[in-house]
Design an enzyme around this catalytic site. Sequence first.
Site, short mmCIF file in Angstrom:
data_model
loop_
_atom_site.label_atom_id
_atom_site.label_comp_id
_atom_site.label_asym_id
_atom_site.label_seq_id
_atom_site.Cartn_x
_atom_site.Cartn_y
_atom_site.Cartn_z
CE LYS A 74 37.64 76.19 65.21
NZ LYS A 74 38.11 75.86 63.86
CG ASP A 126 37.10 74.55 54.59
OD1 ASP A 126 36.45 74.73 53.54
OD2 ASP A 126 36.59 74.54 55.72
#
Length: 680
Positions: A384, A481
Amino acid sequence: MFLSFNNKPLLLILISIAMLMKHSNCIPTYNYHACRDPILQNASNSDIFQSDLTSLLGNLSLAASSKSFYNASISPRLYGLFLCRGDVSAETCKNCTITASQEIKSKCAWNSSGVIWYDECMVRYSKENFFGVAQTSPLVFVWNTNYENRTSPTETRLNAQALMYPLIQNASSSKRLFESRESTVYDDGSRRYGLAQCTRDIDLSSCESCLTLLMNKSDLCCKRKVGWRLLAPSCYIRYEKDIFYEDNLAPLVVSPNTPKPKLPCKDNRKRVKKLLILYMLIPITSCGLFYLIWSSNQLRKRQQQGEGFTDVIQVNNFRSSSRSYFKDQGMDATHEDNKEVQYFSLSTIKVATNSFSDDNKLGEGGFGPVFKGKLSNGKDIAVKRLSFKSRQGVEEFKNEVTLIAKLQHKNLVRLLGCCIDRNEKLLVYEYMANTGLDAFLFDQNKREKLDWPKREKIINGIARGLSYLHEDSRLKIIHRDLKASNVLLDEDMNPKISDFGTARIFCSDQIEATTEKVVGTYGYMAPEYALEGSFSVKSDVYSFGVLILEILSGRKNISFYRPGCGRDQTLTLISYAWRLWNDGKELEFLDHILVNACPIDVALRWIHIGLLCVQERPKDRPTMSSVILMLASSTSLPQPLAPPFSLSNYYDNISDQSSTTEEEDDDMEFQLSSIKSNDT
């Protein structure tokens, strides 16, 4: 009565005093020494060895007048070298090398190999030819006890890694095999300073391997320590709170024609004159001489015993001899430590991902793109890459790294490592062959691959992973989240919760917290979090309820559109599920793919559980452990209360005002100016 300057004995005494003071101010700072392989003192060749050693060390001392590194041999019997720290002056280098040569001969006279370390230089010799071979044994830890507390909870491993690993790369690719650097580690401007250096008889690759090994070993000795260094025969590293190196680097070689550099301990003629006048009186001279001799002895003791502000431990075998020591210090050097994340160099990640090629791109989230990579050992990874425009800063990045490193569960994605290098912030995960749940669930063609057994496995796996975060791990974690794109699927379609950049740790007895900065994804956020900044484990339960309803229906919650007129056009998926539930038409809510391919009673029960999770008031929602029991049993369920219909208009308003696209995973960040509490 004043004495004449013609008194030669007195003048000799005074000159000796001046020289002694000059020398005492230039004594290098001793760290440690190690002697190995004793030789037989009565052996016939002992005299030859002593003669060779004297000659070798003499050659090294002579070379120190013009060089900062030098290796020589009395071939083929004895080999040696000296290395001065890359930033010290030529005079300091010479003084240190001469002192080190004298001391190593004194301390290791009857050993066939020895090494001695000072702050300013190191000297080494051996009967074996070690030139060109990177060696890290013996290895010595030295840490700074100059601070009131030797360790600090805010002195994270990541701070040292972020400074030292890029520094190691630069040092191992430079001509000098030396680098020093500083970095800001806290918002208040606090700085840390690092240094890395190798002996210049080894090549660049060996230097990098040597320094990297030392950095990896630093986890065993120096976690949360404010200042430390690791010393090895071929390389060493140092990390400090205060600056310890000079700004100007010393030259590699000083030619005879080069003007003499300004010396840190130069001969001050005015000071000598004052000393001559001061010590004209015999009693004062005697007292001064006595004091200086005593002072010199104290310095000599410090030189022999090591500075009082450091603790030293020599480690030759990390897996055996050192383990009891680390446990005594409250540090466990067992396999448990090896679960922590690895630091990857930027060059390694670039090679693995083909320089972040578009062909390797797996997808893109709100925090940046994700790339597939392959390490040199053949292991697949997912990287990422934090977007330069992303709102996730260094603190969120560190938060994700430190959190995931402490979590171990089969339904949580495993973080393998990270990298912070200049503007790059990268996270290296285990590769998940089927990427995110959203890639299947919201794709018209791929959704057909999600049959009932797979969806059942995914829902149960997410529930277990979330329950572990809330109740079973040694930390109570609020994810904040949870959404379809943050659930990754492996090759067997097992779900793993990912992306802990916005997660928060709760104390064991803490129930909820508030924040002025709400960060998350609308459509998944609980109303109390979205509107008031209040979050708890029940906020995650709400997000899980949204996920259940999405998985069962194959539709996305936000921007859900129902043909018709009036308010039906602005229904969220939650509102739609609630209306069908009340009308007894909940079968219409199921994905048409599942209608004839699943146990209808179980599917309808799970819609019921989803509605229990998205109730408006947090206290009405079940815990995740209760959800797991509900999913696994057929016991009666309580009737759900109405979900927060008001959020439908709220989400629509946010969507109209936001420039965020669905391709960015609908990530949002906005301020609640009316909330005054601090984030925890």
